[in-house]
Motif scaffolding. Structure first.
Motif: not given
Length: 178
Positions: A165-178
């Motif tokens: 869950a933690s890794r998924a949220m970190n990836k989602l944040k990166k994807v959304c900020q790109a």
């Protein structure tokens, strides 16, 4: 031997929490303070009513206020459900300004990302997520109950390790900020 009076909802003085609020909430954004304060009071009263306080109510209340602040920012900094729209409608004349026409106005305040944008960013980059992370993201983004749950709650419910869950949220944040 002194007898200690048991704290109940009826004899609990909410004003006794003022020093705690003054100390803990000084670092909280001004616009968030009342919401955090209300939630904390509700949590303390619920615990008192349930008999969950073993000794010192003041120390317990301090811990509850701190955790409420953490939960508030954790929940609201996910940047997914923070779009809001204010709508005003008047069905009468605005005689003050010389208008006899009904008026309708709205204002949208965008703080964070819109859910549809997050879903699109996720779907466009789904290959960057592992199978476990996809299960968590799919549940969170595409089910109604998932939006109100913390990612770790979703992982527990799905029987997955919370690190996913933690890794998924970190990836989602990166994807959304790109």
């Amino acid at each position: 031997m002194t007898t200690q009076i048991k704290t109940t909802v009826q004899n609990f003085n909410i004003e006794s929490m003022t020093p705690i609020f003054n100390f803990v909430l000084k670092g909280v954004r001004h616009e968030d303070r009342e919401e955090v304060r209300s939630e904390a009071v509700l949590r303390v009263l619920t615990a008192i009513n349930g008999g969950k306080i073993k000794k010192d109510v003041f120390t317990f209340a301090h811990t509850v206020v701190q955790r409420t602040v953490y939960d508030h920012y954790r929940r609201n900094n996910r940047l997914i459900t923070k779009n809001s729209t204010s709508v005003n409608f008047c069905d009468g004349a605005d005689e003050e300004h010389g208008s006899t026409i009904d008026y309708f106005s709205y204002a949208t305040v965008d703080v964070g990302f819109g859910l549809s944008d997050v879903k699109n960013d996720y779907l466009n980059n789904i290959s960057e997520f592992t199978t476990q992370e996809r299960k968590i993201m799919d549940f969170m983004l595409f089910t109604e109950e998932g939006m109100d749950m913390k990612p770790t709650e979703i992982s527990n419910m799905l029987g997955l390790n919370k690190s996913h869950a933690s890794r998924a949220m970190n990836k989602l944040k990166k994807v959304c900020q790109a």
